[in-house]
Design an enzyme around this catalytic site. Structure first.
Site, mmCIF file in Angstrom:
data_model
loop_
_atom_site.group_PDB
_atom_site.id
_atom_site.type_symbol
_atom_site.label_atom_id
_atom_site.label_comp_id
_atom_site.label_asym_id
_atom_site.label_seq_id
_atom_site.Cartn_x
_atom_site.Cartn_y
_atom_site.Cartn_z
ATOM 1 C CG ASP A 172 -5.459 8.554 6.606
ATOM 2 O OD1 ASP A 172 -4.867 9.051 7.562
ATOM 3 O OD2 ASP A 172 -6.416 9.109 6.043
ATOM 4 C CG PHE B 288 -3.069 15.637 1.851
ATOM 5 C CD1 PHE B 288 -3.956 14.559 1.812
ATOM 6 C CD2 PHE B 288 -2.568 16.126 0.662
ATOM 7 C CE1 PHE B 288 -4.316 13.976 0.606
ATOM 8 C CE2 PHE B 288 -2.922 15.548 -0.558
ATOM 9 C CZ PHE B 288 -3.799 14.473 -0.582
ATOM 10 C CG ASP C 239 -3.837 11.342 -6.117
ATOM 11 O OD1 ASP C 239 -3.840 10.483 -5.213
ATOM 12 O OD2 ASP C 239 -4.890 11.845 -6.580
ATOM 13 N NE ARG D 67 -2.129 8.885 -8.918
ATOM 14 C CZ ARG D 67 -2.778 8.443 -7.855
ATOM 15 N NH1 ARG D 67 -2.092 7.982 -6.813
ATOM 16 N NH2 ARG D 67 -4.094 8.480 -7.794
ATOM 17 C CD GLU E 252 -3.091 0.861 0.329
ATOM 18 O OE1 GLU E 252 -2.509 1.575 -0.535
ATOM 19 O OE2 GLU E 252 -4.275 1.037 0.626
ATOM 20 C CG ASP E 253 -1.023 4.858 -1.256
ATOM 21 O OD1 ASP E 253 -1.683 4.153 -0.457
ATOM 22 O OD2 ASP E 253 -1.550 5.727 -1.975
HETATM 23 P P1 5GP Z 1 -7.358 4.556 4.740
HETATM 24 O O1 5GP Z 1 -8.375 3.601 4.192
HETATM 25 O O2 5GP Z 1 -6.202 3.864 5.420
HETATM 26 O O3 5GP Z 1 -7.964 5.617 5.608
HETATM 27 O O4 5GP Z 1 -6.836 5.399 3.527
HETATM 28 C C1 5GP Z 1 -5.898 4.957 2.694
HETATM 29 C C2 5GP Z 1 -5.946 5.765 1.411
HETATM 30 O O5 5GP Z 1 -6.252 7.160 1.623
HETATM 31 C C3 5GP Z 1 -4.592 5.736 0.774
HETATM 32 O O6 5GP Z 1 -4.429 4.590 -0.048
HETATM 33 C C4 5GP Z 1 -4.561 7.046 0.012
HETATM 34 O O7 5GP Z 1 -5.140 6.864 -1.269
HETATM 35 C C5 5GP Z 1 -5.440 7.978 0.813
HETATM 36 N N1 5GP Z 1 -4.637 8.878 1.677
HETATM 37 C C6 5GP Z 1 -4.604 8.884 3.026
HETATM 38 N N2 5GP Z 1 -3.771 9.842 3.492
HETATM 39 C C7 5GP Z 1 -3.245 10.433 2.410
HETATM 40 C C8 5GP Z 1 -2.301 11.527 2.240
HETATM 41 O O8 5GP Z 1 -1.736 12.125 3.169
HETATM 42 N N3 5GP Z 1 -1.994 11.874 0.952
HETATM 43 C C9 5GP Z 1 -2.559 11.263 -0.129
HETATM 44 N N4 5GP Z 1 -2.181 11.678 -1.324
HETATM 45 N N5 5GP Z 1 -3.452 10.225 0.002
HETATM 46 C C10 5GP Z 1 -3.782 9.838 1.256
HETATM 47 MG MG MG Z 2 -4.573 4.326 -2.127
#
Ligand code: 5GP
Ligand code: MG
Length: 177
Positions: free
Chosen positions: A106, A155, A162, A168, A102-103
């Protein structure tokens, strides 16, 4: 490195390419040790993980496979709300050692809702490798086994992540000013 503007927002340099490279080397070394002889299947979650997955995969010296999926969320009819389903998962996961890439983790919601689908395919093991995690934002029972950087709840963009479609391709990580 100068500040950059994407759409309406200004971002400042946060994590350099040198730091990214050295952390990836650490993670890759651990994976090389943990998965020697196991031929893991790395599954990158698009779009955000594509750069991290490519760079990490290149550092693996063991035999390994890679595949990519997209996650689509839709409103479930159950009380659990949104359900996440995988698009493009053609591999047979049964008995395989899976490394989800995963990137960023969050809230953890994405991975928490996707994990049951992975587990239902009876893999031998599942671990998570994430480029970033935001411990303060975590709301679900998701733990990264390999994490390059734990960051504060701000963020970020770059290195695959992105802001509204852009950023990206930035080689380094930036954070909202
Ligand atoms: P989660 O389901 O863990 O809350 O969210 C994960 C997704 O939210 C990530 O795969 C990403 O796409 C997006 N995301 C969460 N925080 C960030 C951030 O700081 N920057 C960006 N660009 N995307 C984020
Ligand atoms: Mg994502």
């Amino acid at each position: 490195m100068p500040d950059i503007q994407i759409h309406d927002k200004v971002f400042v340099p946060f994590i350099s390419k040198e730091k990214i490279d050295s952390q990836l080397a650490v993670i890759a070394e651990r994976i090389n040790t943990d998965y020697a002889g196991k031929i893991p299947l790395v599954i990158g979650i698009l779009n955000g993980s594509f750069i991290f997955a490519a760079d990490l995969f290149r550092l693996l010296t063991i035999e390994a496979e890679i595949s990519f999926i997209k996650l689509a969320s839709y409103k479930g009819t159950t009380s659990t709300g949104n359900v996440v389903t995988a698009i493009g998962m053609e591999e047979n996961l049964k008995g395989r050692h899976i490394i989800i890439v995963e990137d960023i983790i969050d809230t953890g919601k994405t991975l928490a809702s996707f994990m049951p689908e992975i587990l239902s395919r009876q893999p031998a093991s599942v671990k998570i490798a994430t480029f970033l995690s935001k411990p303060e934002a975590l709301q679900h029972d998701v733990k990264a086994d390999y994490c390059a950087f734990e960051v504060e709840n701000n963020f970020v963009v770059g290195y695959g992540l992105d802001y509204d479609g852009l950023g990206r391709n930035l080689p380094e990580l930036y954070v909202l000013k």
